[in-house]
Design a protein around this motif. Sequence first.
Motif, short mmCIF file in Angstrom:
data_model
loop_
_atom_site.label_atom_id
_atom_site.label_comp_id
_atom_site.label_asym_id
_atom_site.label_seq_id
_atom_site.Cartn_x
_atom_site.Cartn_y
_atom_site.Cartn_z
N GLY A 1 -6.20 9.15 6.16
CA GLY A 1 -7.34 9.96 5.74
C GLY A 1 -7.95 9.58 4.41
N GLY A 2 -7.41 8.53 3.78
CA GLY A 2 -7.98 8.09 2.50
C GLY A 2 -7.10 8.46 1.33
N GLU A 3 -6.79 7.47 0.48
CA GLU A 3 -5.89 7.71 -0.64
C GLU A 3 -6.52 8.62 -1.69
N GLY A 4 -7.84 8.55 -1.87
CA GLY A 4 -8.51 9.41 -2.84
C GLY A 4 -8.37 10.87 -2.46
N ARG A 5 -8.61 11.17 -1.19
CA ARG A 5 -8.48 12.55 -0.72
C ARG A 5 -7.03 13.04 -0.88
N ALA A 6 -6.06 12.19 -0.46
CA ALA A 6 -4.66 12.60 -0.52
C ALA A 6 -4.23 12.88 -1.96
N LEU A 7 -4.66 12.05 -2.90
CA LEU A 7 -4.28 12.25 -4.29
C LEU A 7 -4.93 13.50 -4.86
N ARG A 8 -6.19 13.73 -4.54
CA ARG A 8 -6.89 14.92 -5.03
C ARG A 8 -6.23 16.19 -4.49
N VAL A 9 -5.93 16.19 -3.16
CA VAL A 9 -5.30 17.37 -2.55
C VAL A 9 -3.94 17.63 -3.17
N TYR A 10 -3.20 16.57 -3.39
CA TYR A 10 -1.86 16.70 -3.98
C TYR A 10 -1.92 17.30 -5.38
N ARG A 11 -2.85 16.80 -6.19
CA ARG A 11 -2.96 17.30 -7.57
C ARG A 11 -3.48 18.73 -7.60
N ASP A 12 -4.46 19.03 -6.75
CA ASP A 12 -5.03 20.38 -6.73
C ASP A 12 -4.04 21.42 -6.24
N TYR B 1 0.83 -1.20 0.00
CA TYR B 1 0.00 0.00 0.00
C TYR B 1 0.88 1.26 0.00
N LEU B 2 1.88 1.29 0.87
CA LEU B 2 2.73 2.47 0.95
C LEU B 2 3.54 2.68 -0.32
N ASN B 3 3.99 1.60 -0.94
CA ASN B 3 4.70 1.73 -2.21
C ASN B 3 3.86 2.43 -3.26
N GLN B 4 2.59 2.06 -3.32
CA GLN B 4 1.69 2.68 -4.29
C GLN B 4 1.50 4.16 -3.98
N ARG B 5 1.32 4.49 -2.71
CA ARG B 5 1.10 5.89 -2.35
C ARG B 5 2.35 6.73 -2.62
N LEU B 6 3.51 6.19 -2.29
CA LEU B 6 4.75 6.94 -2.53
C LEU B 6 4.95 7.22 -4.01
N GLU B 7 4.60 6.27 -4.84
CA GLU B 7 4.73 6.46 -6.28
C GLU B 7 3.79 7.56 -6.78
N GLN B 8 2.58 7.62 -6.21
CA GLN B 8 1.60 8.62 -6.64
C GLN B 8 1.89 10.01 -6.10
N LEU B 9 2.51 10.06 -4.90
CA LEU B 9 2.59 11.31 -4.15
C LEU B 9 4.01 11.85 -4.04
N ASN B 10 4.79 11.70 -5.11
CA ASN B 10 6.12 12.30 -5.20
C ASN B 10 7.03 11.85 -4.06
N HIS B 11 6.88 10.60 -3.65
CA HIS B 11 7.73 9.99 -2.62
C HIS B 11 7.63 10.72 -1.28
N SER B 12 6.54 11.41 -1.04
CA SER B 12 6.36 12.14 0.22
C SER B 12 5.87 11.19 1.32
N ASP C 1 -2.42 25.27 2.65
CA ASP C 1 -3.53 24.92 1.76
C ASP C 1 -3.72 23.41 1.66
N VAL C 2 -2.64 22.66 1.83
CA VAL C 2 -2.72 21.19 1.81
C VAL C 2 -3.13 20.69 3.19
N TYR C 3 -2.43 21.14 4.20
CA TYR C 3 -2.64 20.69 5.58
C TYR C 3 -4.10 20.85 6.01
N ASN C 4 -4.69 21.99 5.71
CA ASN C 4 -6.05 22.28 6.18
C ASN C 4 -7.14 21.51 5.45
N GLN C 5 -6.78 20.81 4.38
CA GLN C 5 -7.79 20.03 3.68
C GLN C 5 -7.93 18.61 4.25
N PHE C 6 -7.07 18.27 5.21
CA PHE C 6 -7.18 16.97 5.86
C PHE C 6 -7.91 17.12 7.19
#
Length: 521
Positions: free
Chosen positions: A288-299, A267-278, A309-314
């Motif tokens: 908090g949910g992978e869908g939310r994290a990916l949407r916040v990251y892209r937006d 699971y973490l490998n997938q998230r790291l790949e999507q979220l710039n290794h953060s 702006d990122v922190y307050n959306q979680f």
Amino acid sequence: MPVLAVPFARWAPLVAILLSIPSFDAAALSKRDTAAVEALDQRMAAAEQRYREALVKAGNAEPGAIEQSNAAIEDMEDVVAACMKQKGCQVNDQMAAFKRLLKLNTDAEAAGEEAWDEGDPMDADPDHAGDVALSADVPEAARAAALLDDRSHRFDKMVQYNPAVQAGIRRWLTDMRPSLMDSYENYEYLRQVMWPSFERAGLPEALLFGIMAKESNGKVHATSRAGAAGPMQFMYATGKRFGLGDDGTGFDTRYDPRAAAEASASYLNQRLEQLNHSIELSLAAYNGGEGRALRVYRDSSGRGFWDADVYNQFPAETRDYVPMVIAAAWLFLHPKQYGLHFPRARTRPAQLKLEKPASIYELTICLGNGGTRDGFMRALRNLNPRYQADSWLPAGTTLRATAQIAGLYDRHCVRGARAELAQQLVMSDPAAAVVHVGSATPVTGTPTVTPMVPGPTTIATGVATPAAGPREHRVARGDTLVSISRRYSCDTKILAKANDLKGPRYAIHQGQRLKLDECTK
């Protein structure tokens, strides 16, 4: 771990005597002298054995270890004194025994030493250090893991050591210190089955510990109100995507530490790949949910977790979760800097085969503490997640354990006063203490049952399967489902299900006939 440390001063007089006595050639001896020499050799061997047994007792924190070791040394002194007077007795030959025991004593002292105060306090604990080899076919997470290499402290550069993380460290070291210590001790027993999955995935061990400490404190059977389960707290749907769930026997593999660690690493490998290794954003997705994290990251055009702006959306829970996991991981890597001495458990793996029926509750009592603070119930439950603590396991059941637990079982749980006491305590029925004055009917009735030979243990529950024919119990006044299940070595929930009894009260009435097909007695 307590060790038996006998100062060299205690041995010095004997060693000096032995070194000062010249050897001499063996002469022809009479039968009487020969027998006397053999008797002295046997006394020395017996004293050496008693000293070795004292070392084992000291390792298990058993009382009387020091007294036994001192008595053994005194016996050796007597043997040496007698040998010096006995014709044909080669005193120098006794040196072999003393050399063995001196080495044994030195090794025991060395094993008990903790080099906490040596080296740079920012150095990672050597037990946690590890190298990550990078190549083209290494998982995506390995590139982030390269920045988390324990020895070079790149973890410090990858995550922000900001006031939120510092506050998390403060909480772990104050109000939550007992939880941190419990988490570490639980992890020590689980490390051998969990860490390899993270290592293969190129993920740092500190991250595994930090997540587990925050999610479950290392309690394999933890379940949240939201339905997350196991040491890594997977929701059912998420766990199913990564191979977790019912394995066909009724056991949910979210509770299996090996399977849960493997799923968590994937699971973490997938998230790291999507979220710039953060690491922070991947942890935010974990909680908090992978869908939310990916949407916040892209937006946010790829901005980091700590950007307002990122922190307050979680949600608040996730904003607390991320720094707390990082704080636990930080303490895992740098305990010395904070004066933190993690507990050390004796976790060498071993198998334990039951010689008679028992439950984990019963084993917990008869095993005692063995030098630990809390005993072994959590270790046994974590290592054997398929069994409930009150499930009766028939003779022949093999449990995952440690060498220490297996040794304590042989000494205290098979026979003897402690074994009998443990069985009495787990079989005790509070209802039997109540006396109804003037009633001709005893509080608990005498059951009429057809004897049964325990069958094999089911994988999911550890409850013995029935070996023959229908059996039943007629409910007497004062009976409860708990007291009946204990009497027949049966799991309460299984017994309730077999008789269509609904929780949480599991109401039964006098005269009711209960089927006992799932019980072992």
